[in-house]
Design a protein around this motif. Sequence first.
Motif, mmCIF file in Angstrom:
data_model
loop_
_atom_site.group_PDB
_atom_site.id
_atom_site.type_symbol
_atom_site.label_atom_id
_atom_site.label_comp_id
_atom_site.label_asym_id
_atom_site.label_seq_id
_atom_site.Cartn_x
_atom_site.Cartn_y
_atom_site.Cartn_z
ATOM 1 N N THR A 172 1.124 -5.671 -6.694
ATOM 2 C CA THR A 172 0.797 -6.016 -5.885
ATOM 3 C C THR A 172 1.576 -5.626 -4.686
ATOM 4 O OG1 THR A 172 3.027 -7.535 -6.224
ATOM 5 C CG2 THR A 172 0.953 -8.572 -6.900
ATOM 6 N N ASN A 173 2.012 -4.233 -5.181
ATOM 7 C CA ASN A 173 2.971 -3.479 -3.856
ATOM 8 C C ASN A 173 1.853 -3.253 -2.796
ATOM 9 O OD1 ASN A 173 5.607 -1.950 -3.618
ATOM 10 N ND2 ASN A 173 3.948 -0.385 -3.570
ATOM 11 N N PRO A 174 0.504 -2.523 -2.977
ATOM 12 C CA PRO A 174 -0.285 -2.408 -1.834
ATOM 13 C C PRO A 174 -0.375 -3.669 -0.821
ATOM 14 C CG PRO A 174 -1.358 -1.205 -3.751
ATOM 15 C CD PRO A 174 -0.399 -2.215 -4.328
ATOM 16 N N LEU A 175 -0.346 -4.206 -1.441
ATOM 17 C CA LEU A 175 0.119 -5.965 -0.796
ATOM 18 C C LEU A 175 1.495 -5.433 -0.424
ATOM 19 C CD1 LEU A 175 -2.133 -8.157 -3.151
ATOM 20 C CD2 LEU A 175 -2.904 -7.828 -1.287
ATOM 21 N N GLU A 176 2.537 -5.523 -0.233
ATOM 22 C CA GLU A 176 3.943 -5.728 0.261
ATOM 23 C C GLU A 176 3.683 -4.196 0.926
ATOM 24 O OE1 GLU A 176 7.635 -6.636 0.313
ATOM 25 O OE2 GLU A 176 5.934 -7.272 -0.214
ATOM 26 N N VAL A 177 2.780 -3.096 1.088
ATOM 27 C CA VAL A 177 3.248 -2.124 1.620
ATOM 28 C C VAL A 177 1.844 -3.064 3.727
ATOM 29 C CG1 VAL A 177 1.632 0.048 3.353
ATOM 30 C CG2 VAL A 177 3.399 -0.840 0.723
ATOM 31 N N VAL A 178 1.132 -3.386 3.492
ATOM 32 C CA VAL A 178 0.154 -4.388 4.057
ATOM 33 C C VAL A 178 1.043 -5.413 4.390
ATOM 34 C CG1 VAL A 178 -1.483 -5.967 4.827
ATOM 35 C CG2 VAL A 178 -2.010 -3.456 2.518
ATOM 36 N N LYS A 179 1.464 -6.596 3.815
ATOM 37 C CA LYS A 179 2.449 -7.468 4.451
ATOM 38 C C LYS A 179 3.729 -6.699 5.533
ATOM 39 C CE LYS A 179 5.639 -9.513 1.903
ATOM 40 N NZ LYS A 179 7.143 -8.993 2.602
ATOM 41 N N THR A 180 4.295 -6.425 5.070
ATOM 42 C CA THR A 180 5.673 -5.602 5.971
ATOM 43 C C THR A 180 4.601 -5.090 7.068
ATOM 44 O OG1 THR A 180 6.533 -4.438 3.668
ATOM 45 C CG2 THR A 180 6.725 -3.537 5.698
ATOM 46 N N ARG A 181 3.618 -4.256 7.646
ATOM 47 C CA ARG A 181 3.438 -3.335 8.818
ATOM 48 C C ARG A 181 2.788 -4.261 9.481
ATOM 49 N NH1 ARG A 181 1.083 2.054 7.198
ATOM 50 N NH2 ARG A 181 2.659 2.880 5.636
ATOM 51 N N MET A 182 2.230 -5.459 9.021
ATOM 52 C CA MET A 182 1.575 -6.836 9.626
ATOM 53 C C MET A 182 2.388 -7.142 10.284
ATOM 54 S SD MET A 182 -1.950 -7.657 8.048
ATOM 55 C CE MET A 182 -2.278 -8.894 9.824
ATOM 56 N N GLY A 190 -1.526 -14.511 6.019
ATOM 57 C CA GLY A 190 -2.278 -14.364 4.982
ATOM 58 C C GLY A 190 -2.186 -12.734 4.315
ATOM 59 N N ALA A 191 -1.640 -11.979 4.517
ATOM 60 C CA ALA A 191 -0.992 -10.925 3.616
ATOM 61 C C ALA A 191 0.074 -11.202 2.687
ATOM 62 C CB ALA A 191 -0.849 -9.960 5.026
ATOM 63 N N SER A 192 0.924 -12.293 3.326
ATOM 64 C CA SER A 192 2.066 -12.704 2.359
ATOM 65 C C SER A 192 1.046 -13.569 1.460
ATOM 66 C CB SER A 192 2.494 -14.051 3.908
ATOM 67 O OG SER A 192 3.636 -13.054 4.887
ATOM 68 N N TYR A 193 0.877 -14.531 1.422
ATOM 69 C CA TYR A 193 -0.170 -15.157 0.523
ATOM 70 C C TYR A 193 -1.099 -14.001 -0.048
ATOM 71 C CZ TYR A 193 -2.174 -18.197 -2.768
ATOM 72 O OH TYR A 193 -2.964 -18.394 -3.940
ATOM 73 N N PHE A 194 -2.120 -12.993 -0.130
ATOM 74 C CA PHE A 194 -2.374 -12.071 -0.836
ATOM 75 C C PHE A 194 -1.996 -10.678 -1.722
ATOM 76 C CE2 PHE A 194 -5.895 -12.663 1.550
ATOM 77 C CZ PHE A 194 -7.471 -12.866 0.611
ATOM 78 N N ARG A 195 0.007 -11.089 -0.844
ATOM 79 C CA ARG A 195 1.129 -10.250 -2.389
ATOM 80 C C ARG A 195 1.528 -11.543 -2.809
ATOM 81 N NH1 ARG A 195 6.216 -10.545 -2.711
ATOM 82 N NH2 ARG A 195 6.848 -9.324 -4.204
ATOM 83 N N LEU A 196 2.047 -12.519 -1.786
ATOM 84 C CA LEU A 196 2.885 -13.757 -3.035
ATOM 85 C C LEU A 196 2.413 -14.364 -3.402
ATOM 86 C CD1 LEU A 196 5.805 -14.267 0.528
ATOM 87 C CD2 LEU A 196 6.062 -12.835 -1.943
#
Length: 298
Positions: free
Chosen positions: A17-27, A270-276
């Motif tokens: 899930t780390n790539p999703l964390e990167v996306v979430k942080t940027r958004m 959306g990024a939060s759900y895809f990550r969390l």
Amino acid sequence: MDFILSGAAACGACLFTNPLEVVKTRMQLQGELKSRGTYQVYYRNVFHAFYTIGKVDGLAGLQKGLVPGLVYQFFMNGVRLGSYSIIESSGYIHTDGRVSAAKTTLAGAAAGVVGAVMGSPIYLVKTHIQSQATSSIAVGHQYQHQGMVHALAAIHKQHGILGLWRGSSAAVPRVSVGSAAQLYSFAASKELVVDLQVFPEGSWLVALCAGMISSVVVVAAMTPFDVVSTRLYNQPVDHTGKGELYKGFGDCFSKTLKVEGVAGLYKGLGASYFRLGPHTILSLLFWDELRKLWQQHR
């Protein structure tokens, strides 16, 4: 062993899930303290953000902050889930053989506070590194860390030991709310799935199903706190270590709400759900299965 198993489960989930964390942080940092339509949108949605980061920063850009991410997960979730596991084993969260909402929520929140305080310095560094991007797609304040150890040393040298815990005022409510929501919904969902007898007793599908239900609850409860936490950790600071944008959790929450509205607090939902979502499902599944294996081989 409870702490080690919990940390290992969280690290296993983090790898995916780390790539999703990167996306979430940027958004979450995009358009910080700017009203809609007044800033350039580099990341239109989760999928566009994935494509943009991969194209501009390369595939390695999607795994930024992996090392501090793994260290954070091991220590924070090791302490959080390990503490909760001990509380659960003592029988505290049950009343008359059933899961108690109040006791489970309290135990989850308490375990979350301990984990948040322990992991705060690593989360600070992880946020800084994950927000670092090529100037053409950069959002939020850009730190120039060369890695986790360099970042910790630089922050300590400039702001002292207390500087490493900057932003923890947001980490504590973020993790305590998320932990309480996650662990209560997981325990209650697991109990419900077992009662319905949908799957065979002891099946890993029970934990998987409970984790899926829990993930929705966690994202709904945690996202506003997550946005505030990301912004507090990433804001620029003056020579004394004080934030230049926000004074603390309440100030960041109110400013974001005033300028960006409620939608601002749910930025990157959306990024939060895809990550969390996947992280909650995987970490709880791994945690439950590892504990069962440990109990069988003791």
